[in-house]
Scaffold this active site. Sequence first.
Site, PDB file in Angstrom:
ATOM      1  N   GLN A 176       0.818  -1.166  -0.014  1.00 12.23           N
ATOM      2  CA  GLN A 176       0.065   0.156   0.112  1.00 12.23           C
ATOM      3  C   GLN A 176       1.040   1.025   0.096  1.00 12.23           C
ATOM      4  OE1 GLN A 176      -3.429  -1.861   2.714  1.00 12.23           O
ATOM      5  NE2 GLN A 176      -3.290   0.274   2.704  1.00 12.23           N
ATOM      6  N   SER A 190       4.503  -6.374   2.564  1.00 14.45           N
ATOM      7  CA  SER A 190       3.006  -6.626   3.320  1.00 14.45           C
ATOM      8  C   SER A 190       2.076  -7.057   2.251  1.00 14.45           C
ATOM      9  CB  SER A 190       2.679  -4.944   3.664  1.00 14.45           C
ATOM     10  OG  SER A 190       1.480  -5.161   4.575  1.00 14.45           O
ATOM     11  N   LEU A 191       1.152  -6.464   1.634  1.00 15.21           N
ATOM     12  CA  LEU A 191       0.209  -6.741   0.360  1.00 15.21           C
ATOM     13  C   LEU A 191       1.024  -7.609  -0.614  1.00 15.21           C
ATOM     14  CD1 LEU A 191      -2.558  -6.811  -0.925  1.00 15.21           C
ATOM     15  CD2 LEU A 191      -1.784  -4.862  -1.840  1.00 15.21           C
ATOM     16  N   GLN A 249       1.329 -12.461   9.309  1.00 14.08           N
ATOM     17  CA  GLN A 249       1.847 -11.105   8.875  1.00 14.08           C
ATOM     18  C   GLN A 249       1.107 -10.047   9.103  1.00 14.08           C
ATOM     19  OE1 GLN A 249       0.950  -9.480   5.307  1.00 14.08           O
ATOM     20  NE2 GLN A 249       2.684  -9.964   4.073  1.00 14.08           N
ATOM     21  N   HIS A 265      -0.216  -4.141  11.215  1.00 14.62           N
ATOM     22  CA  HIS A 265       1.108  -4.847  11.517  1.00 14.62           C
ATOM     23  C   HIS A 265       1.432  -4.808  13.252  1.00 14.62           C
ATOM     24  CE1 HIS A 265       1.813  -6.338   7.447  1.00 14.62           C
ATOM     25  NE2 HIS A 265       1.706  -5.011   7.216  1.00 14.62           N
ATOM     26  N   ARG A 302      -9.321  -9.069   3.334  1.00  8.20           N
ATOM     27  CA  ARG A 302      -8.014  -8.562   4.301  1.00  8.20           C
ATOM     28  C   ARG A 302      -8.088  -6.994   4.589  1.00  8.20           C
ATOM     29  NH1 ARG A 302      -2.626  -6.871   3.396  1.00  8.20           N
ATOM     30  NH2 ARG A 302      -0.915  -7.691   4.653  1.00  8.20           N
TER      31      ARG A 302
END
Length: 317
Positions: A12, A93-94, A253, A204, A118
């Site tokens: 992101q 991440s993503l 994660q 996170h 998500r």
Amino acid sequence: MTTPSAFIFPGQGSQKVGMLADAYAAFTAVRDTFEEASTALGYDLWDLVQNGEQEALNMTATTQPVLLTSSVALWRAWLEQGGAQPAVMAGHSLGEFSALVCAQSLGFADAVQLVRQRGEFMQTAVPVGEGAMAAIIGLDDAAIVATCAEVVASGAGEVAAVNFNSPGQVVIAGHTAAVDAAIAALKEAGAKRAMPLPVSAPFHTSLMKPAGERLAQAMAGLSIAAPTIPVIHNVHAEAEQDPERIRELLVQQIYSPVQWTACVASIVSRGITEMVECGPGKVLSGLNRRIDKSLNSHSLEDPEALQATKLALTGQK
């Protein structure tokens, strides 16, 4: 001969209205991928990317399928144009989901629906206004971790280092009051800059555990295969082959720090210096320069960049 490369996939923050217009015009694979995503999601994703408002594009439940689709589309365009397979992959991440789709571990239609969920789970795990994130520049990791621990011990709330993006660039997140207290303390400790980020949830952190539980439920029946290309995972900066272990790591994660600096170090330890950012923007390429100056960064964002990357990796710069 093609020089071994790593493909890295952004998370992101890399999205913007109007992105990938040239790639969409040039490559059948990009058009087909966005059409496939639109069918899976039930709305015209390409129209949103080109004609929507930036605010709508920045909503987490929208951003995640947009970026996953963009990365997979460019990967497919790369293959369509005869690009070579990389030696390893990683995603921020993503972006880890994008990497797993491209490594044939996750199905694309499944993944694009999963990351929309998500995003919804992450956005609703903490009420708007109660969580925050901030970028800390110019302070070593240990000092940031220690200062966050002191703030937590003071009773201000939860705050922790959550994105180890590069040496001297770490993101913290947690309860808004605790993040504010940590910003003040980190400036006092010598941080060059400590800036709140324009996000509405503390990604996170342990505050995301409810989102992790919901993601685990959503993934319960999801088919996961062993990746055909090694994928370095954010949680521990290692590659995994066991589908059930990959399932566990994707859940972990969501509430664990992104160990991006360690992921890049893991790639470098394999003798790889050519990094291809497979997605819009150049956020990860910028981090590469801070992590290891020996790395060469390439892009697939538009037809010219894709062709230049092909030539560079075949020694025809």
